[in-house]
Write a protein that holds these residues in place. Structure first.
Motif, PDB file in Angstrom:
ATOM      1  N   SER A  68       0.834  -1.207   0.111  1.00  0.00           N
ATOM      2  CA  SER A  68       0.141   0.130  -0.009  1.00  0.00           C
ATOM      3  C   SER A  68       0.778   1.145  -0.016  1.00  0.00           C
ATOM      4  O   SER A  68       1.955   1.180   0.596  1.00  0.00           O
ATOM      5  CB  SER A  68      -0.978  -0.197   1.342  1.00  0.00           C
ATOM      6  OG  SER A  68      -0.164   0.176   2.373  1.00  0.00           O
ATOM      7  N   HIS A  69       0.518   2.293  -0.761  1.00  0.00           N
ATOM      8  CA  HIS A  69       1.248   3.569  -0.937  1.00  0.00           C
ATOM      9  C   HIS A  69       0.478   4.856  -0.587  1.00  0.00           C
ATOM     10  O   HIS A  69      -0.776   4.486  -0.830  1.00  0.00           O
ATOM     11  CB  HIS A  69       1.861   3.685  -2.527  1.00  0.00           C
ATOM     12  CG  HIS A  69       3.004   2.617  -2.600  1.00  0.00           C
ATOM     13  ND1 HIS A  69       4.362   3.063  -2.892  1.00  0.00           N
ATOM     14  CD2 HIS A  69       2.940   1.191  -2.558  1.00  0.00           C
ATOM     15  CE1 HIS A  69       4.941   2.118  -2.920  1.00  0.00           C
ATOM     16  NE2 HIS A  69       4.241   0.870  -2.979  1.00  0.00           N
ATOM     17  N   PRO A  70       1.216   5.757  -0.048  1.00  0.00           N
ATOM     18  CA  PRO A  70       0.342   7.070   0.440  1.00  0.00           C
ATOM     19  C   PRO A  70       0.082   7.849  -0.829  1.00  0.00           C
ATOM     20  O   PRO A  70       1.164   8.269  -1.597  1.00  0.00           O
ATOM     21  CB  PRO A  70       1.210   7.608   1.347  1.00  0.00           C
ATOM     22  CG  PRO A  70       2.499   7.181   1.383  1.00  0.00           C
ATOM     23  CD  PRO A  70       2.598   5.786   0.491  1.00  0.00           C
ATOM     24  N   TYR A  71      -1.211   8.077  -1.240  1.00  0.00           N
ATOM     25  CA  TYR A  71      -1.605   9.293  -1.971  1.00  0.00           C
ATOM     26  C   TYR A  71      -2.572  10.239  -1.518  1.00  0.00           C
ATOM     27  O   TYR A  71      -3.400   9.822  -0.926  1.00  0.00           O
ATOM     28  CB  TYR A  71      -1.739   8.817  -3.454  1.00  0.00           C
ATOM     29  CG  TYR A  71      -0.855   7.622  -3.921  1.00  0.00           C
ATOM     30  CD1 TYR A  71       0.334   8.093  -4.337  1.00  0.00           C
ATOM     31  CD2 TYR A  71      -1.183   6.401  -3.957  1.00  0.00           C
ATOM     32  CE1 TYR A  71       1.240   7.169  -4.922  1.00  0.00           C
ATOM     33  CE2 TYR A  71      -0.420   5.502  -4.637  1.00  0.00           C
ATOM     34  CZ  TYR A  71       0.970   5.880  -5.208  1.00  0.00           C
ATOM     35  OH  TYR A  71       1.692   4.892  -5.367  1.00  0.00           O
ATOM     36  N   HIS A 105       5.540   1.022  -8.138  1.00  0.00           N
ATOM     37  CA  HIS A 105       3.665   1.259  -7.663  1.00  0.00           C
ATOM     38  C   HIS A 105       3.172   2.448  -8.490  1.00  0.00           C
ATOM     39  O   HIS A 105       2.263   2.332  -9.314  1.00  0.00           O
ATOM     40  CB  HIS A 105       3.473   1.439  -6.122  1.00  0.00           C
ATOM     41  CG  HIS A 105       2.162   1.190  -5.721  1.00  0.00           C
ATOM     42  ND1 HIS A 105       1.505   2.173  -5.564  1.00  0.00           N
ATOM     43  CD2 HIS A 105       1.530   0.111  -5.442  1.00  0.00           C
ATOM     44  CE1 HIS A 105      -0.107   1.569  -5.296  1.00  0.00           C
ATOM     45  NE2 HIS A 105       0.472   0.464  -5.134  1.00  0.00           N
ATOM     46  N   THR A 106       3.833   3.454  -8.469  1.00  0.00           N
ATOM     47  CA  THR A 106       3.413   4.555  -9.288  1.00  0.00           C
ATOM     48  C   THR A 106       3.263   4.433 -10.666  1.00  0.00           C
ATOM     49  O   THR A 106       2.362   5.041 -11.466  1.00  0.00           O
ATOM     50  CB  THR A 106       4.284   5.909  -8.841  1.00  0.00           C
ATOM     51  OG1 THR A 106       5.526   5.438  -8.984  1.00  0.00           O
ATOM     52  CG2 THR A 106       4.267   6.333  -7.449  1.00  0.00           C
ATOM     53  N   SER A 107       4.275   3.668 -11.282  1.00  0.00           N
ATOM     54  CA  SER A 107       4.242   3.567 -12.646  1.00  0.00           C
ATOM     55  C   SER A 107       2.992   2.634 -13.303  1.00  0.00           C
ATOM     56  O   SER A 107       2.701   2.507 -14.374  1.00  0.00           O
ATOM     57  CB  SER A 107       5.578   2.854 -13.317  1.00  0.00           C
ATOM     58  OG  SER A 107       6.520   3.911 -13.002  1.00  0.00           O
ATOM     59  N   ILE A 146       1.149  19.330  -5.793  1.00  0.00           N
ATOM     60  CA  ILE A 146      -0.179  20.085  -5.950  1.00  0.00           C
ATOM     61  C   ILE A 146      -1.207  19.244  -5.581  1.00  0.00           C
ATOM     62  O   ILE A 146      -2.352  19.954  -5.610  1.00  0.00           O
ATOM     63  CB  ILE A 146      -0.273  20.315  -7.568  1.00  0.00           C
ATOM     64  CG1 ILE A 146      -1.307  21.279  -7.943  1.00  0.00           C
ATOM     65  CG2 ILE A 146      -0.167  19.014  -8.387  1.00  0.00           C
ATOM     66  CD1 ILE A 146      -1.132  22.648  -7.489  1.00  0.00           C
ATOM     67  N   THR A 147      -1.113  17.936  -5.448  1.00  0.00           N
ATOM     68  CA  THR A 147      -2.444  17.241  -5.275  1.00  0.00           C
ATOM     69  C   THR A 147      -3.150  17.579  -4.048  1.00  0.00           C
ATOM     70  O   THR A 147      -4.342  17.819  -4.411  1.00  0.00           O
ATOM     71  CB  THR A 147      -2.108  15.625  -5.191  1.00  0.00           C
ATOM     72  OG1 THR A 147      -1.095  15.411  -4.137  1.00  0.00           O
ATOM     73  CG2 THR A 147      -1.762  15.117  -6.511  1.00  0.00           C
ATOM     74  N   PRO A 148      -2.763  17.650  -2.939  1.00  0.00           N
ATOM     75  CA  PRO A 148      -3.601  17.956  -1.756  1.00  0.00           C
ATOM     76  C   PRO A 148      -4.056  19.563  -1.878  1.00  0.00           C
ATOM     77  O   PRO A 148      -4.774  20.081  -1.296  1.00  0.00           O
ATOM     78  CB  PRO A 148      -2.749  17.756  -0.668  1.00  0.00           C
ATOM     79  CG  PRO A 148      -1.317  17.811  -0.971  1.00  0.00           C
ATOM     80  CD  PRO A 148      -1.372  17.371  -2.277  1.00  0.00           C
TER      81      PRO A 148
END
Ligand SMILES: Cc1cc2nc3c(=O)[nH]c(=O)nc-3n(C[C@H](O)[C@H](O)[C@H](O)COP(=O)(O)OP(=O)(O)OC[C@H]3O[C@@H](n4cnc5c(N)ncnc54)[C@H](O)[C@@H]3O)c2cc1C
Length: 217
Positions: free
Chosen positions: A68-71, A92-94, A133-135
């Protein structure tokens, strides 16, 4: 100790995910190397997530089941939909770009204190670096404030790296918020975002709360 780990890392996520039954709805390419994943589910507002927070995400897809990864949420949470936006930098991100609609999603959270509850002043400066930028995108949309109260400064290496820019422009226009970009010049020179330069651009910057998210340096 074992009981606490079991409660927080196993039992709570299992209950949460049985209740909300999250699935991938769609994957959208935002810029080369950055995708948004739209995650649908039931009564997602009951998870109590706020703009600015993150979950640890696990996707029931090949190669992604066991980590599991934090996003962060990259848009205000809706009762039927959450969104994350992720830059591909590793394994994971890819893999996120390959997710198929209908893939089961497990989330653990929400976590994080970068929320409107931290506000202490009327005006806010949001500073985002790269995929940080996401949050900030979610906060830019939702932080309470009158026209002129909210400013977003978005730093990226180039204009091609500016994700979600059309949404940001729309939010800025609708809210009367200020949107400033800081990108390198065509010959690679970094923009000046020193304290003095900020004070020139936002003379009352010392009367703002400042929220920041981005890589170090
Ligand atoms: C609270 C939180 C919220 C996050 N929100 C987002 C988000 O909304 N969108 C997004 O794209 N990313 C976000 N991240 C970063 C994201 O979690 C990592 O990029 C991802 O887990 C890397 O996994 P990977 O397997 O692809 O890469 P890995 O193979 O684990 O790492 C690849 C390379 O990136 C470096 N790296 C890994 N994680 C980070 C990190 N957090 N910061 C800097 N370098 C790192 C590693 O050292 C390695 O060099 C967030 C991180 C945290 C802690």
């Amino acid at each position: 100790m074992t009981a606490l780990v079991l409660w927080y890392r196993v039992i709570t996520p299992v209950r949460l995910n049985m209740r909300h039954r999250m699935r991938v709805e769609a994957v959208v390419e935002e810029t080369p190397g950055i995708v948004s994943v739209l995650i649908g589910g039931r009564r997602l507002h009951r998870m109590g997530a706020e703009a600015g927070q993150f979950f640890r995400w696990r996707f029931k897809a090949p190669g992604m089941r066991f980590s599991s990864h934090p996003y962060s949420l990259s848009a205000a949470p809706r009762p039927d939909m959450l969104r994350i936006t992720v830059k591909a930098i590793g394994d994971h991100t890819s893999r996120l770009r390959e997710l198929r609609p209908g893939t089961k999603v497990w989330a653990e959270g929400p976590y994080g204190a970068l929320t409107a509850q931290r506000r202490s002043r009327g005006k806010v400066l949001l500073v985002a670096g790269g995929v940080g930028i996401t949050p900030m995108r979610a906060l830019f949309e939702t932080l309470p404030g009158a026209a002129g109260d909210i400013t977003l400064l978005y730093r990226a290496n180039s204009t091609q790296d500016l994700a979600l820019w059309s949404e940001l422009a729309k939010i800025a226009e609708e809210r009367g918020a200020r949107l400033m970009y800081a990108v390198n010049s065509p010959d690679g020179e970094r923009p000046d975002i020193s304290a003095e330069s900020l004070r020139r651009k936002i003379p009352d910057v010392d009367r703002h709360d400042v929220f920041m998210c981005g890589p170090p340096g």
